[in-house]
Design a protein around this motif. Structure first.
Motif, PDB file in Angstrom:
ATOM      1  N   ALA A   1      -0.124   8.312  -5.056  1.00  0.00           N
ATOM      2  CA  ALA A   1       0.363   8.911  -3.808  1.00  0.00           C
ATOM      3  C   ALA A   1       1.273  10.101  -4.107  1.00  0.00           C
ATOM      4  CB  ALA A   1       1.096   7.870  -2.972  1.00  0.00           C
ATOM      5  N   ASP A   2       2.126   9.979  -5.124  1.00  0.00           N
ATOM      6  CA  ASP A   2       3.004  11.097  -5.499  1.00  0.00           C
ATOM      7  C   ASP A   2       2.202  12.306  -5.967  1.00  0.00           C
ATOM      8  OD1 ASP A   2       5.386   9.870  -4.831  1.00  0.00           O
ATOM      9  OD2 ASP A   2       5.769   9.131  -6.867  1.00  0.00           O
ATOM     10  N   VAL A   3       1.109  12.056  -6.676  1.00  0.00           N
ATOM     11  CA  VAL A   3       0.253  13.145  -7.152  1.00  0.00           C
ATOM     12  C   VAL A   3      -0.516  13.769  -5.982  1.00  0.00           C
ATOM     13  CG1 VAL A   3      -1.781  13.668  -8.572  1.00  0.00           C
ATOM     14  CG2 VAL A   3       0.063  12.271  -9.511  1.00  0.00           C
ATOM     15  N   ALA A   4      -0.939  12.964  -5.020  1.00  0.00           N
ATOM     16  CA  ALA A   4      -1.718  13.463  -3.887  1.00  0.00           C
ATOM     17  C   ALA A   4      -0.866  14.205  -2.857  1.00  0.00           C
ATOM     18  CB  ALA A   4      -2.443  12.301  -3.200  1.00  0.00           C
TER      19      ALA A   4
ATOM     20  N   SER B   1      -1.000  18.090  -2.679  1.00  0.00           N
ATOM     21  CA  SER B   1      -2.298  18.546  -2.180  1.00  0.00           C
ATOM     22  C   SER B   1      -2.380  18.362  -0.671  1.00  0.00           C
ATOM     23  CB  SER B   1      -3.432  17.771  -2.852  1.00  0.00           C
ATOM     24  OG  SER B   1      -3.444  18.026  -4.236  1.00  0.00           O
ATOM     25  N   LEU B   2      -1.902  17.237  -0.178  1.00  0.00           N
ATOM     26  CA  LEU B   2      -1.895  16.989   1.254  1.00  0.00           C
ATOM     27  C   LEU B   2      -1.022  18.018   1.976  1.00  0.00           C
ATOM     28  CD1 LEU B   2      -2.734  15.163   3.632  1.00  0.00           C
ATOM     29  CD2 LEU B   2      -0.660  13.849   3.177  1.00  0.00           C
ATOM     30  N   LYS B   3       0.131  18.324   1.390  1.00  0.00           N
ATOM     31  CA  LYS B   3       1.022  19.316   1.998  1.00  0.00           C
ATOM     32  C   LYS B   3       0.397  20.706   1.989  1.00  0.00           C
ATOM     33  CE  LYS B   3       5.350  19.010   0.677  1.00  0.00           C
ATOM     34  NZ  LYS B   3       6.549  18.720  -0.125  1.00  0.00           N
ATOM     35  N   GLY B   4      -0.538  20.950   1.088  1.00  0.00           N
ATOM     36  CA  GLY B   4      -1.263  22.220   1.089  1.00  0.00           C
ATOM     37  C   GLY B   4      -2.253  22.325   2.235  1.00  0.00           C
ATOM     38  N   VAL B   5      -2.707  21.193   2.724  1.00  0.00           N
ATOM     39  CA  VAL B   5      -3.662  21.151   3.835  1.00  0.00           C
ATOM     40  C   VAL B   5      -2.933  20.997   5.169  1.00  0.00           C
ATOM     41  CG1 VAL B   5      -5.591  19.859   4.832  1.00  0.00           C
ATOM     42  CG2 VAL B   5      -5.470  20.200   2.362  1.00  0.00           C
TER      43      VAL B   5
ATOM     44  N   GLU C   1       0.817  -1.208   0.000  1.00  0.00           N
ATOM     45  CA  GLU C   1       0.000   0.000   0.000  1.00  0.00           C
ATOM     46  C   GLU C   1       0.854   1.263   0.000  1.00  0.00           C
ATOM     47  OE1 GLU C   1      -3.958  -1.498   2.376  1.00  0.00           O
ATOM     48  OE2 GLU C   1      -2.726   0.045   3.276  1.00  0.00           O
ATOM     49  N   ALA C   2       0.198   2.340  -0.353  1.00  0.00           N
ATOM     50  CA  ALA C   2       0.761   3.679  -0.196  1.00  0.00           C
ATOM     51  C   ALA C   2      -0.095   4.367   0.864  1.00  0.00           C
ATOM     52  CB  ALA C   2       0.707   4.444  -1.510  1.00  0.00           C
TER      53      ALA C   2
ATOM     54  N   VAL D   1       4.967  11.652   6.873  1.00  0.00           N
ATOM     55  CA  VAL D   1       5.539  10.448   6.276  1.00  0.00           C
ATOM     56  C   VAL D   1       4.710  10.077   5.053  1.00  0.00           C
ATOM     57  CG1 VAL D   1       6.092   8.005   6.614  1.00  0.00           C
ATOM     58  CG2 VAL D   1       6.353   9.622   8.520  1.00  0.00           C
ATOM     59  N   ALA D   2       5.384   9.978   3.920  1.00  0.00           N
ATOM     60  CA  ALA D   2       4.760   9.498   2.690  1.00  0.00           C
ATOM     61  C   ALA D   2       5.321   8.097   2.440  1.00  0.00           C
ATOM     62  CB  ALA D   2       5.084  10.430   1.527  1.00  0.00           C
TER      63      ALA D   2
END
Length: 102
Positions: free
Chosen positions: A62-65, A68-72, A28-29, A47-48
């Protein structure tokens, strides 16, 4: 720490490092927000995780997301992107935090 994956039942909180490591699956990612207590206060690590057995499509998603996650999730001291559990020992995490905090 919290682990977030595509499965709603895998969103959890905890305070045990071993439990955190056990929740990362090779196929999983996932993303985790990990807290470390330091003398000058709490430090947070993003942690990614992309397990070595995760499909290339899952790793790419996961690389694309991640941006966006770091923006939140903006309040973190260091980001660790890895597929190797050896990178997530308490000592290595502490060393990364120390290298950035100094």
């Amino acid at each position: 720490m919290g682990l977030v994956s595509r499965h709603k039942d895998r969103i959890r909180q905890g305070s045990d490092h071993d439990e955190f490591i056990e929740s990362l699956r090779e196929g999983e990612a996932a993303f985790a927000y990990y807290r470390v207590q330091r003398p000058k206060g709490m430090r947070y690590i993003l942690v990614a995780w992309a397990g070595k057995a995760a499909s290339h499509i899952m790793q790419s998603k996961a690389d694309v997301a991640r941006p966006s996650l770091k923006g939140v999730v903006k309040d973190f001291t260091v980001e660790i992107k890895t597929s190797d559990l050896a990178d997530l020992t308490p000592e290595k995490i502490q060393n990364k935090v120390l290298s950035v905090s100094n």
